[in-house]
Design a protein around this motif. Structure first.
Motif, PDB file in Angstrom:
ATOM      1  N   ILE A   1       0.839  -1.202   0.000  1.00 22.40           N
ATOM      2  CA  ILE A   1       0.000   0.000   0.000  1.00 22.40           C
ATOM      3  C   ILE A   1       0.873   1.250   0.000  1.00 22.40           C
ATOM      4  O   ILE A   1       0.671   2.169  -0.803  1.00 22.40           O
ATOM      5  CB  ILE A   1      -0.973  -0.005   1.195  1.00 22.40           C
ATOM      6  N   VAL A   2       1.847   1.300   0.893  1.00 26.04           N
ATOM      7  CA  VAL A   2       2.714   2.486   0.978  1.00 26.04           C
ATOM      8  C   VAL A   2       3.523   2.664  -0.300  1.00 26.04           C
ATOM      9  O   VAL A   2       3.594   3.770  -0.857  1.00 26.04           O
ATOM     10  CB  VAL A   2       3.639   2.397   2.210  1.00 26.04           C
ATOM     11  N   LEU A   3       4.132   1.592  -0.776  1.00 23.32           N
ATOM     12  CA  LEU A   3       4.963   1.699  -1.980  1.00 23.32           C
ATOM     13  C   LEU A   3       4.124   1.947  -3.229  1.00 23.32           C
ATOM     14  O   LEU A   3       4.539   2.706  -4.116  1.00 23.32           O
ATOM     15  CB  LEU A   3       5.809   0.435  -2.145  1.00 23.32           C
ATOM     16  N   GLY A   4       2.962   1.339  -3.313  1.00 18.45           N
ATOM     17  CA  GLY A   4       2.077   1.583  -4.458  1.00 18.45           C
ATOM     18  C   GLY A   4       1.564   3.008  -4.478  1.00 18.45           C
ATOM     19  O   GLY A   4       1.513   3.650  -5.529  1.00 18.45           O
ATOM     20  N   LEU A   5       1.176   3.503  -3.315  1.00 18.19           N
ATOM     21  CA  LEU A   5       0.720   4.893  -3.227  1.00 18.19           C
ATOM     22  C   LEU A   5       1.856   5.852  -3.583  1.00 18.19           C
ATOM     23  O   LEU A   5       1.651   6.832  -4.310  1.00 18.19           O
ATOM     24  CB  LEU A   5       0.196   5.184  -1.820  1.00 18.19           C
ATOM     25  N   GLY A   6       3.050   5.548  -3.093  1.00 17.82           N
ATOM     26  CA  GLY A   6       4.200   6.390  -3.424  1.00 17.82           C
ATOM     27  C   GLY A   6       4.511   6.377  -4.904  1.00 17.82           C
ATOM     28  O   GLY A   6       4.799   7.417  -5.503  1.00 17.82           O
ATOM     29  N   ALA A   7       4.443   5.192  -5.523  1.00 16.28           N
ATOM     30  CA  ALA A   7       4.705   5.094  -6.961  1.00 16.28           C
ATOM     31  C   ALA A   7       3.631   5.839  -7.752  1.00 16.28           C
ATOM     32  O   ALA A   7       3.944   6.589  -8.675  1.00 16.28           O
ATOM     33  CB  ALA A   7       4.763   3.628  -7.383  1.00 16.28           C
ATOM     34  N   LEU A   8       2.376   5.642  -7.374  1.00 16.84           N
ATOM     35  CA  LEU A   8       1.280   6.306  -8.080  1.00 16.84           C
ATOM     36  C   LEU A   8       1.381   7.823  -7.965  1.00 16.84           C
ATOM     37  O   LEU A   8       1.280   8.544  -8.966  1.00 16.84           O
ATOM     38  CB  LEU A   8      -0.063   5.824  -7.532  1.00 16.84           C
ATOM     39  N   LEU A   9       1.588   8.312  -6.768  1.00 21.21           N
ATOM     40  CA  LEU A   9       1.668   9.763  -6.584  1.00 21.21           C
ATOM     41  C   LEU A   9       2.910  10.368  -7.225  1.00 21.21           C
ATOM     42  O   LEU A   9       2.878  11.508  -7.686  1.00 21.21           O
ATOM     43  CB  LEU A   9       1.609  10.117  -5.099  1.00 21.21           C
ATOM     44  N   SER A  10       3.999   9.605  -7.265  1.00 23.98           N
ATOM     45  CA  SER A  10       5.191  10.149  -7.916  1.00 23.98           C
ATOM     46  C   SER A  10       5.011  10.208  -9.426  1.00 23.98           C
ATOM     47  O   SER A  10       5.562  11.086 -10.086  1.00 23.98           O
ATOM     48  CB  SER A  10       6.438   9.344  -7.548  1.00 23.98           C
ATOM     49  N   VAL A  11       4.222   9.283  -9.984  1.00 26.05           N
ATOM     50  CA  VAL A  11       3.985   9.298 -11.432  1.00 26.05           C
ATOM     51  C   VAL A  11       3.023  10.409 -11.813  1.00 26.05           C
ATOM     52  O   VAL A  11       3.270  11.158 -12.763  1.00 26.05           O
ATOM     53  CB  VAL A  11       3.446   7.927 -11.913  1.00 26.05           C
ATOM     54  N   ILE A  12       1.919  10.554 -11.076  1.00 27.98           N
ATOM     55  CA  ILE A  12       0.916  11.545 -11.477  1.00 27.98           C
ATOM     56  C   ILE A  12       1.051  12.879 -10.773  1.00 27.98           C
ATOM     57  O   ILE A  12       0.470  13.857 -11.217  1.00 27.98           O
ATOM     58  CB  ILE A  12      -0.517  11.006 -11.261  1.00 27.98           C
ATOM     59  N   GLY A  13       1.832  12.928  -9.707  1.00 26.75           N
ATOM     60  CA  GLY A  13       1.878  14.146  -8.905  1.00 26.75           C
ATOM     61  C   GLY A  13       3.171  14.912  -8.999  1.00 26.75           C
ATOM     62  O   GLY A  13       3.883  15.036  -8.009  1.00 26.75           O
ATOM     63  N   ILE A  14       3.461  15.427 -10.170  1.00 26.05           N
ATOM     64  CA  ILE A  14       4.702  16.191 -10.326  1.00 26.05           C
ATOM     65  C   ILE A  14       4.688  17.424  -9.424  1.00 26.05           C
ATOM     66  O   ILE A  14       5.706  17.843  -8.943  1.00 26.05           O
ATOM     67  CB  ILE A  14       4.920  16.567 -11.805  1.00 26.05           C
ATOM     68  N   GLY A  15       3.508  17.955  -9.103  1.00 23.50           N
ATOM     69  CA  GLY A  15       3.421  19.141  -8.272  1.00 23.50           C
ATOM     70  C   GLY A  15       3.272  18.863  -6.788  1.00 23.50           C
ATOM     71  O   GLY A  15       2.866  19.727  -6.034  1.00 23.50           O
TER      72      GLY A  15
END
Length: 95
Positions: free
Chosen positions: A51-65
């Motif tokens: 959960i933590v790593l998936g959320l981190g990967a997802l947010l790093s991909v879509i959340g440049i800001g």
């Protein structure tokens, strides 16, 4: 003389790309081990790490800001997984 803002922007883009790569790699690796391996290694559960790593990967991909401290927290989580948890899990496979 080179533009400082362009250089800083390029460095930040490269750092962000590295965070994306590390986050995705840690997430994929976390999926390859069984939940029992996490228990046997005495580490946090597979569900928690994924959960933590998936959320981190997802947010790093879509959340440049994203704010820097959030990206940093997810990067630290991925690095802790790769430096501590992954070797413990891999050690169980060799036995």
């Amino acid at each position: 003389m080179p533009d400082v803002d362009t250089g800083v922007g390029l460095v930040m883009l490269l750092v962000h790309f590295a965070v994306i790569v590390v986050s995705i790699f840690a997430f994929v690796v976390s999926l390859t081990y069984s939940p029992q391996a996490y228990d046997a290694a005495g580490k946090w559960t597979k569900q928690g790490w994924t959960i933590v790593l998936g959320l981190g990967a997802l947010l790093s991909v879509i959340g440049i800001g994203l704010p820097f401290f959030i990206s940093l927290a997810f990067l630290i989580a991925a690095l802790v997984f790769l430096a501590d948890v992954r070797p413990a899990l891999a050690g169980l496979r060799r036995r």
